[in-house]
Design a protein around this motif. Sequence first.
Motif, PDB file in Angstrom:
ATOM      1  N   SER A 131       0.839  -1.200   0.000  1.00 24.63           N
ATOM      2  CA  SER A 131       0.000   0.000   0.000  1.00 24.63           C
ATOM      3  C   SER A 131       0.869   1.243   0.000  1.00 24.63           C
ATOM      4  N   SER A 133      -0.808   4.163   1.209  1.00 25.26           N
ATOM      5  CA  SER A 133      -1.524   4.994   2.178  1.00 25.26           C
ATOM      6  C   SER A 133      -1.328   4.446   3.581  1.00 25.26           C
ATOM      7  N   LYS A 135      -2.206   3.552   7.698  1.00 23.78           N
ATOM      8  CA  LYS A 135      -3.227   3.007   8.577  1.00 23.78           C
ATOM      9  C   LYS A 135      -2.886   3.412  10.018  1.00 23.78           C
ATOM     10  N   THR A 147      -2.177  -2.747  13.027  1.00 27.43           N
ATOM     11  CA  THR A 147      -3.178  -1.752  12.675  1.00 27.43           C
ATOM     12  C   THR A 147      -4.330  -1.855  13.670  1.00 27.43           C
ATOM     13  N   GLU A 149      -7.374  -1.469  12.894  1.00 32.65           N
ATOM     14  CA  GLU A 149      -8.412  -2.247  12.211  1.00 32.65           C
ATOM     15  C   GLU A 149      -8.206  -3.743  12.441  1.00 32.65           C
ATOM     16  N   SER A 160     -16.833  -1.756   7.727  1.00 30.93           N
ATOM     17  CA  SER A 160     -16.289  -1.476   6.394  1.00 30.93           C
ATOM     18  C   SER A 160     -16.517  -0.034   5.959  1.00 30.93           C
ATOM     19  N   TRP A 162     -15.368   2.479   7.548  1.00 31.71           N
ATOM     20  CA  TRP A 162     -14.236   3.258   8.036  1.00 31.71           C
ATOM     21  C   TRP A 162     -12.913   2.811   7.413  1.00 31.71           C
ATOM     22  N   ASP A 163     -12.063   3.773   7.121  1.00 30.61           N
ATOM     23  CA  ASP A 163     -10.652   3.545   6.809  1.00 30.61           C
ATOM     24  C   ASP A 163      -9.867   4.344   7.841  1.00 30.61           C
ATOM     25  N   GLN A 165      -6.920   5.864   9.397  1.00 31.98           N
ATOM     26  CA  GLN A 165      -5.628   6.179   8.785  1.00 31.98           C
ATOM     27  C   GLN A 165      -4.573   6.723   9.738  1.00 31.98           C
ATOM     28  N   GLY A 181      -9.656   9.492   9.849  1.00 27.76           N
ATOM     29  CA  GLY A 181      -9.614   8.606   8.692  1.00 27.76           C
ATOM     30  C   GLY A 181     -10.705   8.990   7.721  1.00 27.76           C
ATOM     31  N   HIS A 183     -14.492   8.106   6.482  1.00 28.47           N
ATOM     32  CA  HIS A 183     -15.731   7.446   6.893  1.00 28.47           C
ATOM     33  C   HIS A 183     -16.813   7.746   5.868  1.00 28.47           C
TER      34      HIS A 183
END
Length: 224
Positions: A131, A133, A135, A147, A149, A160, A162-163, A165, A181, A183
């Motif tokens: 990646s 980007s 986390k 992470t 997550e 799912s 949410w990312d 970051q 992050g 959303h």
Amino acid sequence: ISVSALGVLAGDTSSSANGVSGTGAVTVGVSSGPSSTRAFVHSQAGLSALPTLVGGPAAYEARGISSDGTTIVGYATAAGASTSRAVKWVQTGGVWTIADLGTLPGGGGASLDAASADGSVLVGNAVPAGSTSTKAVIWSGAGGLRTIEQVLADAGFVDSTWDLQFATGVSADGTRVCGWGVHNSVVEGFVVTLPPLGPTRCNAADVAGLGGAVGADGQLTADD
């Protein structure tokens, strides 16, 4: 009421303070010059540079400090490397030493920004393998760097929408983490309530291959 200048490290031209201990006795940050950015600690003893990784370049930074003043967090670069690694500094016998907490497995750069009151839980961000980007990540002695997550997923919670970051703060007891992050396609702040930060769950297939079985708690013990 006062404003106190912290100064700069020898040869540098500017500095920035990024964190202060609970009593205000210890301040940390970065001192910058034409060819360096060095992590510093300031206390009653004055301003001094924190150590970097052995052989690493003078491009490292202290981003935060635990409330009890025992643990400083940030990033540094290893010798011959081009990406940052999550690090912490701890004081033993009046001397600060650096500990390399690494990166996500196979991933890119990592940095830590905040610590729980006793420095047992640290948070920041890192780039996972494959990646470009970041986390939001968390470090503990039991689980290492992961992470947020993944920590939630290991506990059976997946959202799912949410990312996650960047993790920028953690509660005194290490149970809640804040950051920001994406959303539902909107950049938004978050607060996460964490499960107990124990070891990562065992892979059932791997354990079965060794003739064992994963217990109901998701952990491998002698009974399994």
